[in-house]
Structure formats: C-alpha cells, structure tokens
Write a protein that holds these residues in place. Structure first.
Motif, PDB file in Angstrom:
ATOM      1  N   ARG B   7       0.832  -1.203   0.000  1.00 51.21           N
ATOM      2  CA  ARG B   7       0.000   0.000   0.000  1.00 51.21           C
ATOM      3  C   ARG B   7       0.869   1.256   0.000  1.00 51.21           C
ATOM      4  O   ARG B   7       0.651   2.185  -0.758  1.00 51.21           O
ATOM      5  N   CYS B  50      -8.580   9.164   5.349  1.00 45.41           N
ATOM      6  CA  CYS B  50      -9.366   9.168   4.104  1.00 45.41           C
ATOM      7  C   CYS B  50     -10.811   8.724   4.303  1.00 45.41           C
ATOM      8  O   CYS B  50     -11.732   9.323   3.778  1.00 45.41           O
ATOM      9  N   LYS B  59     -16.231   5.039  -2.601  1.00 45.45           N
ATOM     10  CA  LYS B  59     -14.867   4.946  -2.096  1.00 45.45           C
ATOM     11  C   LYS B  59     -13.819   4.982  -3.220  1.00 45.45           C
ATOM     12  O   LYS B  59     -12.793   5.664  -3.111  1.00 45.45           O
ATOM     13  N   SER B  63     -10.915   7.745  -3.696  1.00 40.04           N
ATOM     14  CA  SER B  63      -9.492   7.395  -3.801  1.00 40.04           C
ATOM     15  C   SER B  63      -8.859   8.080  -5.007  1.00 40.04           C
ATOM     16  O   SER B  63      -7.721   8.562  -4.936  1.00 40.04           O
ATOM     17  N   HIS B  64      -9.602   8.111  -6.115  1.00 44.99           N
ATOM     18  CA  HIS B  64      -9.107   8.803  -7.312  1.00 44.99           C
ATOM     19  C   HIS B  64      -8.874  10.285  -7.017  1.00 44.99           C
ATOM     20  O   HIS B  64      -7.833  10.851  -7.380  1.00 44.99           O
ATOM     21  N   GLN B  77       0.175  12.254   1.989  1.00 48.73           N
ATOM     22  CA  GLN B  77      -0.507  11.168   2.695  1.00 48.73           C
ATOM     23  C   GLN B  77       0.510  10.218   3.294  1.00 48.73           C
ATOM     24  O   GLN B  77       1.614  10.051   2.760  1.00 48.73           O
ATOM     25  N   ASP B  79       0.437   6.262   5.577  1.00 47.54           N
ATOM     26  CA  ASP B  79      -0.356   5.206   6.194  1.00 47.54           C
ATOM     27  C   ASP B  79       0.066   5.025   7.644  1.00 47.54           C
ATOM     28  O   ASP B  79       1.261   5.003   7.963  1.00 47.54           O
ATOM     29  N   ARG B  84      -5.194   5.908   6.407  1.00 48.40           N
ATOM     30  CA  ARG B  84      -4.371   6.745   5.526  1.00 48.40           C
ATOM     31  C   ARG B  84      -4.618   8.206   5.931  1.00 48.40           C
ATOM     32  O   ARG B  84      -5.692   8.758   5.689  1.00 48.40           O
TER      33      ARG B  84
END
Lengths: 109, 109
Positions: B7, B50, B59, B63-64, B77, B79, B84
């Motif tokens: 990720r 997020c 969702k 994300s896009h 960003q 994690d 996130r």
C-alpha cells in the motif's frame, strides 16, 4: 445593418458576480484561454480584435474559447464593424474572485 | 507486514514545484476535491483519515480524487496502521502558486 444586429445578439455576457467558482476555474483551466487573457492583460481595453490573437487553434475553436471566457465573466466583447473587440473584465472579476487572476493569468504557466 | 508495504508503495507524491499551473488548476477545478482540501484546511495536519471525509462519492472515486490531489502537490498522505492520514501542503503549494489556495480553497464555492 441586420447582419451586424444578428451577430451582436449572440454576444451574451455574464457578470462575474453571477459566475460560480467552478465555472471560473473551468474557464481558467485551459492554456489557450489563459493565453487569450494574458494577451488582453498586456493591452489596453478594446484594442484587441478576435482575429488578431496568435493562437494554436482553428477559428471555430478560438470562437468557442472566447465564448467560454465571456460566460465566465472574464471578458467583455463588442462588435465594431467587422471586428470583434475584447476587454479583460479585470476589476469586476477581481471583486468576485479576489486574487484568482493574479494567481493564474498574471504569472507564467 | 507485506500488505502494508504494498500500500505504501502506491503513495507517489509530487512536490508543488514540479507541478504545472495546468495540473494545479485541473486538480482545483472539482467540487469534491475542493471539499477535501477545505476539510484539511480546517483541521490539524495528519488528523484526517481518508475514510472519515463526508463526500458524495463512492470509495473508489474518493481514492481517485485523493490521488489527483497528491499528484498536484496539494496533499501529502501517509499510512498509519489501517488509516491513511492526510495533510494539506499549504506552505509549499503557496510558494509554488502564490495566492491560488486563498482564491479557491479559503473561500466558499
């Protein structure tokens, strides 16, 4: 001059106070339209005719770009004989969208 | 945690100085993305995950939008466990595009 009148009737203008931020950003998010605005910013009002801009697009596409700028409250146009003259609506656009011209047009791409 | 690492590898960031005005304007010319940026502007850095934004999209679409904002140098960003977290890159974006956040995010639509 009926032909002139017919042309003039197509010049719908929108005042910047009637424009949403989305429409303003959509208008500014195009390099050809920013080139038109920078050209206008560098010249006196009503001295630049549509046909005289050095743009990398065909005439019909250029006309579309001018129409988008008009609809976003960014330019004003008027016909004078065979020429369509332009003016950047700097003061009224600045009142509606403070700082947006400075951040997009008054700087290089 | 190999899944975590995979990720993290997808989090490509672009510094605002590497972003063109066109890419910046394209990123800002979307109401959902402006909503994300305004949310971040109203909260401390790294406090908004997020999944916690109240957005009118699914969702995958969200994300896009986050990816577009990252690619335009507007957000950072990282994690943290399953979350996130996000940060508005206000200072560095302001240096690259003076006044653009003020004219678009620090005002209503």
């Amino acid at each position: 001059m009926p032909v002139e009148s017919a042309r003039a009737r197509t010049l719908l203008h929108v005042h910047p106070t009637e424009v949403s931020l989305q429409v303003a950003l959509d208008a500014l998010a195009d390099p050809v339209r920013r080139a038109i605005l920078r050209d206008l910013a560098a010249h006196d009002d009503w001295t630049r005719a549509c046909g005289t801009f050095d743009l990398p697009v065909k005439k019909a596409t250029a006309s579309h770009h001018f129409a988008v700028l008009r609809a976003a409250g960014l330019i004003e146009q008027r016909d004078e004989g065979a020429r369509r003259l332009n003016r950047l609506r700097r003061d009224e656009f600045e009142s509606a969208f403070p700082g947006l011209l400075a951040a997009t047009v008054d700087r290089p791409d």
